[in-house]
Scaffold this active site. Structure first.
Site, PDB file in Angstrom:
ATOM      1  N   GLY A  10       0.884  -1.125  -0.011  1.00  0.00           N
ATOM      2  CA  GLY A  10      -0.433  -0.145   0.172  1.00  0.00           C
ATOM      3  C   GLY A  10       1.077   0.962  -0.183  1.00  0.00           C
ATOM      4  O   GLY A  10       0.288   2.544   0.854  1.00  0.00           O
ATOM      5  N   TRP A  59      -0.433   3.610  -2.377  1.00  0.00           N
ATOM      6  CA  TRP A  59      -1.483   4.593  -2.106  1.00  0.00           C
ATOM      7  C   TRP A  59      -1.819   5.453  -0.761  1.00  0.00           C
ATOM      8  O   TRP A  59      -2.889   6.649  -0.798  1.00  0.00           O
ATOM      9  CB  TRP A  59      -2.626   2.947  -1.405  1.00  0.00           C
ATOM     10  CG  TRP A  59      -4.302   3.417  -1.241  1.00  0.00           C
ATOM     11  CD1 TRP A  59      -4.831   4.233  -1.563  1.00  0.00           C
ATOM     12  CD2 TRP A  59      -4.845   2.358  -1.054  1.00  0.00           C
ATOM     13  NE1 TRP A  59      -5.932   4.055  -0.954  1.00  0.00           N
ATOM     14  CE2 TRP A  59      -6.445   2.378  -0.765  1.00  0.00           C
ATOM     15  CE3 TRP A  59      -4.517   0.591  -0.310  1.00  0.00           C
ATOM     16  CZ2 TRP A  59      -7.314   2.087   0.162  1.00  0.00           C
ATOM     17  CZ3 TRP A  59      -5.810  -0.136  -0.003  1.00  0.00           C
ATOM     18  CH2 TRP A  59      -7.057   0.509  -0.078  1.00  0.00           C
ATOM     19  N   HIS A  98      10.927   2.192   2.226  1.00  0.00           N
ATOM     20  CA  HIS A  98      10.723   0.138   2.038  1.00  0.00           C
ATOM     21  C   HIS A  98      11.568  -0.480   3.126  1.00  0.00           C
ATOM     22  O   HIS A  98      10.970  -1.908   2.983  1.00  0.00           O
ATOM     23  CB  HIS A  98      10.954  -0.354   0.931  1.00  0.00           C
ATOM     24  CG  HIS A  98       9.844   0.040  -0.267  1.00  0.00           C
ATOM     25  ND1 HIS A  98       8.890  -0.091   0.120  1.00  0.00           N
ATOM     26  CD2 HIS A  98       9.308   0.659  -2.156  1.00  0.00           C
ATOM     27  CE1 HIS A  98       7.620   0.412  -0.939  1.00  0.00           C
ATOM     28  NE2 HIS A  98       8.579   0.670  -2.020  1.00  0.00           N
ATOM     29  N   ARG A 109       0.294  -5.425   5.028  1.00  0.00           N
ATOM     30  CA  ARG A 109      -1.114  -6.313   4.310  1.00  0.00           C
ATOM     31  C   ARG A 109      -0.578  -7.670   4.509  1.00  0.00           C
ATOM     32  O   ARG A 109       0.267  -8.520   4.395  1.00  0.00           O
ATOM     33  CB  ARG A 109      -0.518  -6.223   2.798  1.00  0.00           C
ATOM     34  CG  ARG A 109      -1.764  -6.209   1.663  1.00  0.00           C
ATOM     35  CD  ARG A 109      -1.199  -6.224   0.608  1.00  0.00           C
ATOM     36  NE  ARG A 109      -1.877  -6.373  -0.986  1.00  0.00           N
ATOM     37  CZ  ARG A 109      -2.553  -6.213  -1.916  1.00  0.00           C
ATOM     38  NH1 ARG A 109      -0.797  -5.880  -2.539  1.00  0.00           N
ATOM     39  NH2 ARG A 109      -3.476  -6.686  -2.714  1.00  0.00           N
ATOM     40  N   SER A 154       1.205 -10.016  -4.980  1.00  0.00           N
ATOM     41  CA  SER A 154       1.396  -8.825  -5.551  1.00  0.00           C
ATOM     42  C   SER A 154       2.936  -8.370  -5.876  1.00  0.00           C
ATOM     43  O   SER A 154       2.797  -7.903  -7.355  1.00  0.00           O
ATOM     44  CB  SER A 154       1.122  -7.351  -4.843  1.00  0.00           C
ATOM     45  OG  SER A 154       0.486  -6.033  -5.912  1.00  0.00           O
ATOM     46  N   PHE A 158      -8.387   2.795  -5.094  1.00  0.00           N
ATOM     47  CA  PHE A 158      -8.748   2.377  -5.846  1.00  0.00           C
ATOM     48  C   PHE A 158      -8.620   2.032  -7.215  1.00  0.00           C
ATOM     49  O   PHE A 158      -7.412   2.661  -8.224  1.00  0.00           O
ATOM     50  CB  PHE A 158      -8.284   0.481  -6.245  1.00  0.00           C
ATOM     51  CG  PHE A 158      -6.942   0.059  -6.792  1.00  0.00           C
ATOM     52  CD1 PHE A 158      -6.058  -0.003  -6.416  1.00  0.00           C
ATOM     53  CD2 PHE A 158      -7.512  -0.547  -7.660  1.00  0.00           C
ATOM     54  CE1 PHE A 158      -4.549  -0.901  -7.456  1.00  0.00           C
ATOM     55  CE2 PHE A 158      -6.244  -1.350  -9.045  1.00  0.00           C
ATOM     56  CZ  PHE A 158      -4.758  -0.967  -8.087  1.00  0.00           C
ATOM     57  N   GLY A 187      -5.329  -4.467  -6.721  1.00  0.00           N
ATOM     58  CA  GLY A 187      -5.742  -3.788  -5.553  1.00  0.00           C
ATOM     59  C   GLY A 187      -6.809  -4.746  -4.610  1.00  0.00           C
ATOM     60  O   GLY A 187      -7.346  -4.345  -4.233  1.00  0.00           O
TER      61      GLY A 187
END
Length: 302
Positions: A67, A70, A117, A139, A147, A238, A260
């Site tokens: 995410g 997002w 990250h 997630r 993903s 999304f 998503g």
């Protein structure tokens, strides 16, 4: 001229430079973790060790494909609503390389939206010294793995796997970009109760985006109206992000914004693979606060 490069121009320049790079040179290892050569380098990692963090910075932390884009979009939307502040024209991920990046970040007025990250232990010490608030996005591991596999498959500057079955063992072993999902999760679980940490899950944001925006605003001490919250949530779906992806991410839009969905892992996992992740999750996160927040039994069972 260099100082006016936009985020998209920086990324395009980085990707174009590595289009014809031999497969064995697409990744490099720094402090035991693999990174993509196209967007990271040793010099940048060394530079960020003394990066001038600010107490007012809004820091987003996420393992890849949990995410990131997002959450960054939501943070920029919140700053625009509260302060009429447009997103900075510089790559916000601190470990991503770009021309004159740190000079440009230094010139950026507060509050700045930054992201990473990186594993908790690799985040530069100045962020902790300044007590920078960190919004950490997670997630469920099965959807994250799928993903990330598709990100590898569709990304011109990453090695290509022949199949999901080839990718899965490397994901489980942490032999992927930015290392092991489970190593990230175990460490963040130890810091989940800090005042400077807000942990949000991809799944909860899908379920109640408006409520998530409100919690994010409260965490960072930013006041916006109910109508502004609603507008940010509407722009942050999304569907909306994917429709605007060419404008926000250029040719990378289709790589970054794929489905998503929650539960897409069921289209990839074998029963044995599912059980392997179940066992690893129980070993690393069973009975923990992060494990509970991820609602594993809801999102990761057949």
């Amino acid at each position: 001229m260099e100082k006016n490069l936009t985020f998209l121009e920086d990324m395009k320049k980085a990707f174009d430079a590595f289009k014809n790079t031999p497969k064995d040179e697409l990744l490099f290892t720094y402090n035991g973790v693999m990174y993509p050569t196209a967007i990271c380098d040793t010099e940048t990692f060394q530079t960020i060790e003394t990066f001038e963090a600010r107490e007012e910075d809004l820091m987003m932390v996420a393992y890849p494909k949990c995410g990131t884009n997002w959450t960054m979009l939501l943070l920029n939307g919140i700053l625009d609503a509260a302060y009429k502040k447009e997103p900075a024209k510089v790559i916000p991920m601190i470990e991503f390389k770009a021309p004159n990046k740190f000079e440009r970040l230094k010139a950026e007025p507060s509050p700045r939206v930054l992201g990473t990250h990186m594993h908790y232990g690799n985040i530069p010490q100045p962020f902790f010294d300044k007590k920078v608030k960190m919004l950490v996005s997670f997630r469920n591991p099965k959807d994250t793995a799928v993903s990330l596999f598709n990100f590898y498959k569709n990304n011109p500057v990453l090695p290509t796997y022949n199949s999901w079955d080839d990718f899965f063992p490397d994901f489980m072993a942490g032999k992927v970009i930015w290392g092991s999902y489970f190593d990230h999760a175990v460490v963040w679980n130890k810091h989940i109760d800090k005042d400077t940490v807000l942990l949000k899950t991809f799944e909860d944001m899908k379920e109640d985006l408006k409520g998530s925006v409100e919690k994010i605003c409260k965490f960072f001490g930013i006041s916006i109206t109910e109508e502004q919250v609603k507008q940010i949530a509407e722009k942050g779906t999304f569907k909306s992000m994917k429709e605007n992806s060419e404008k926000t991410h250029g040719s990378l839009g289709q790589v970054v914004f794929r489905k998503g969905d929650v539960g897409d892992w069921k289209n990839y996992f074998s029963e044995a693979q599912s059980q392997e992740v179940d066992a690893k999750f129980e070993e690393c996160l069973g009975g923990t606060k992060l494990g509970e927040l991820l609602k594993y039994n809801v999102h990761c069972t057949w």
